[in-house]
Design a protein around this motif. Sequence first.
Motif, PDB file in Angstrom:
ATOM      1  N   LEU A 167      34.931  86.351  59.293  1.00 34.66           N
ATOM      2  CA  LEU A 167      36.352  85.998  59.341  1.00 34.66           C
ATOM      3  C   LEU A 167      36.550  84.491  59.265  1.00 34.66           C
ATOM      4  O   LEU A 167      37.511  84.013  58.641  1.00 34.66           O
ATOM      5  CB  LEU A 167      36.974  86.559  60.620  1.00 34.66           C
ATOM      6  CG  LEU A 167      37.013  88.094  60.732  1.00 34.66           C
ATOM      7  CD1 LEU A 167      37.575  88.514  62.087  1.00 34.66           C
ATOM      8  CD2 LEU A 167      37.842  88.698  59.593  1.00 34.66           C
ATOM      9  N   ASP A 168      35.637  83.729  59.901  1.00 31.99           N
ATOM     10  CA  ASP A 168      35.734  82.264  59.819  1.00 31.99           C
ATOM     11  C   ASP A 168      35.502  81.780  58.389  1.00 31.99           C
ATOM     12  O   ASP A 168      36.180  80.851  57.912  1.00 31.99           O
ATOM     13  CB  ASP A 168      34.712  81.620  60.756  1.00 31.99           C
ATOM     14  CG  ASP A 168      35.098  81.761  62.224  1.00 31.99           C
ATOM     15  OD1 ASP A 168      36.285  82.039  62.492  1.00 31.99           O
ATOM     16  OD2 ASP A 168      34.210  81.584  63.086  1.00 31.99           O
ATOM     17  N   MET A 169      34.541  82.393  57.686  1.00 27.41           N
ATOM     18  CA  MET A 169      34.291  82.015  56.287  1.00 27.41           C
ATOM     19  C   MET A 169      35.499  82.323  55.418  1.00 27.41           C
ATOM     20  O   MET A 169      35.872  81.534  54.538  1.00 27.41           O
ATOM     21  CB  MET A 169      33.057  82.750  55.768  1.00 27.41           C
ATOM     22  CG  MET A 169      31.733  82.134  56.203  1.00 27.41           C
ATOM     23  SD  MET A 169      30.351  82.875  55.330  1.00 27.41           S
ATOM     24  CE  MET A 169      30.433  84.549  55.957  1.00 27.41           C
TER      25      MET A 169
ATOM     26  N   LEU B 241      30.071  77.640  46.553  1.00 24.83           N
ATOM     27  CA  LEU B 241      29.006  78.593  46.250  1.00 24.83           C
ATOM     28  C   LEU B 241      28.412  79.188  47.521  1.00 24.83           C
ATOM     29  O   LEU B 241      27.966  80.345  47.529  1.00 24.83           O
ATOM     30  CB  LEU B 241      27.920  77.916  45.412  1.00 24.83           C
ATOM     31  CG  LEU B 241      28.360  77.484  44.004  1.00 24.83           C
ATOM     32  CD1 LEU B 241      27.236  76.739  43.296  1.00 24.83           C
ATOM     33  CD2 LEU B 241      28.793  78.694  43.175  1.00 24.83           C
ATOM     34  N   SER B 242      28.411  78.420  48.608  1.00 23.47           N
ATOM     35  CA  SER B 242      27.920  78.934  49.891  1.00 23.47           C
ATOM     36  C   SER B 242      28.838  80.031  50.413  1.00 23.47           C
ATOM     37  O   SER B 242      28.371  81.091  50.867  1.00 23.47           O
ATOM     38  CB  SER B 242      27.819  77.796  50.909  1.00 23.47           C
ATOM     39  OG  SER B 242      27.487  78.297  52.192  1.00 23.47           O
ATOM     40  N   TRP B 243      30.155  79.808  50.359  1.00 22.32           N
ATOM     41  CA  TRP B 243      31.105  80.850  50.788  1.00 22.32           C
ATOM     42  C   TRP B 243      30.949  82.098  49.915  1.00 22.32           C
ATOM     43  O   TRP B 243      30.921  83.217  50.421  1.00 22.32           O
ATOM     44  CB  TRP B 243      32.551  80.338  50.659  1.00 22.32           C
ATOM     45  CG  TRP B 243      32.908  79.267  51.637  1.00 22.32           C
ATOM     46  CD1 TRP B 243      32.430  79.110  52.900  1.00 22.32           C
ATOM     47  CD2 TRP B 243      33.834  78.200  51.403  1.00 22.32           C
ATOM     48  NE1 TRP B 243      32.997  78.005  53.496  1.00 22.32           N
ATOM     49  CE2 TRP B 243      33.885  77.416  52.591  1.00 22.32           C
ATOM     50  CE3 TRP B 243      34.630  77.810  50.339  1.00 22.32           C
ATOM     51  CZ2 TRP B 243      34.681  76.290  52.725  1.00 22.32           C
ATOM     52  CZ3 TRP B 243      35.446  76.692  50.460  1.00 22.32           C
ATOM     53  CH2 TRP B 243      35.465  75.941  51.649  1.00 22.32           C
ATOM     54  N   MET B 244      30.857  81.876  48.610  1.00 21.41           N
ATOM     55  CA  MET B 244      30.706  82.989  47.682  1.00 21.41           C
ATOM     56  C   MET B 244      29.453  83.802  48.001  1.00 21.41           C
ATOM     57  O   MET B 244      29.489  85.039  48.047  1.00 21.41           O
ATOM     58  CB  MET B 244      30.646  82.463  46.241  1.00 21.41           C
ATOM     59  CG  MET B 244      30.545  83.535  45.170  1.00 21.41           C
ATOM     60  SD  MET B 244      28.829  84.055  44.834  1.00 21.41           S
ATOM     61  CE  MET B 244      28.111  82.522  44.256  1.00 21.41           C
ATOM     62  N   SER B 245      28.341  83.102  48.267  1.00 18.67           N
ATOM     63  CA  SER B 245      27.072  83.778  48.546  1.00 18.67           C
ATOM     64  C   SER B 245      27.131  84.573  49.847  1.00 18.67           C
ATOM     65  O   SER B 245      26.670  85.726  49.906  1.00 18.67           O
ATOM     66  CB  SER B 245      25.947  82.743  48.606  1.00 18.67           C
ATOM     67  OG  SER B 245      24.722  83.349  48.937  1.00 18.67           O
TER      68      SER B 245
END
Length: 397
Positions: free
Chosen positions: A353-355, A383-387
């Motif tokens: 939820l934080d992401m 890209l980190s959030w996507m991953s």
Amino acid sequence: MKIRVFKAAGLKPVGWCLMAFLLVVLLSANSSAASRGAAGTTLTANVTADANYVREYSWEIDKSVTPDTWNISRGDSATSEYTINVNRTGYTDRAWIEGNVTVCNGGEVATENLTVLLELRDGLPPPNDLIGTYTLDLSSNPVLDPGEVGVYPYRIDLTPEQVHAGGTYKVTANVKITNHSGHLGTPFGPSPSATTILPGTLTPLYECINVDDTNGGSWMFSDSGSVKYNVTFTENGTYVNTATIMETGQSANATVTVVIQASPVAPLTIGYWKTHAGFNGNNDDVVTELLGTGIWLGTPGGEDSILVTTAEQAFRILQFNGAASNGINKLYAQLLAAKLNILNGAYASDEVLDMISDADEFLATHDASSWTSITKPEKQEVLSWMSMLDKYNNGML
């Protein structure tokens, strides 16, 4: 003392001279040892005395919790109520005399057969009656080396018949060894004394108590009573909790077991959602119902936020809008799939939820066209959030 040395037949002068010398040395050593043994050692001693007269209150403690077992779904919480009961069961009047006997070996040899016999009398004359005798436990240090000081604690509990409130008591410590100088072989030593007065009134002990709890609470009781408090659980585990009477060390435990049940709905991949948006063969459209009034990619009303309102729009986003090389398009797809999963009943941890919240804040001010202009660290963050959202949508987070 004269020493005669007889010359043995055939013995050379050097040989009998050597024998005579050795005999003289041996006799001299024996004489020196006998002299030291006769001297023995000396002792000095001291005794202290302190009288106590108390009314000691007795307590019992019990702790319970209800419910003590929970089966909850991930993301839910459960609250249990703890109850601590304390009961003051009565009291006992106690009187005792305590102190230390200090013994110093002032000689040059270790003590032998050290003993201490305590005599308790009801005060200075008159009448100075002998109440009792007590052999002091010296096992902690039974032999005192030359120059060593031994300290031996004692406690004499008085029987009800021996208690005289406000009375004077005398303690004598008869300290003896069997190698005291001038008294070898006979128990002998100093006999120091000390007097003390028993208080005229009882001192309450544990009349009030403090109860500390490992859940963080602390309460004081001056009589029997109880206290209740609640604890909320959100994680799987066995929780053992203890309440302790700090003055006496008595304690009681209560245990809560929490079992987190697996989510009945698992997250689904972006591949599932784009093939169930009504544009893939005979698969049902399950996206439209979840869209409701729309799903925001970005904070609601943000300058660059996107409101997804139709299954067709969702289908295009889940296909990266035809530009898979654009990291923001990839983030749009994984974020939309994550929000569809949550609306479908899949559990999302606080981390997920934080992401989602961080991604929404970014997308409120950045759209797909921003990919070529944002900084390298910003691209890495996207890209980190996507991953991470991809891992969530694949049931790995």
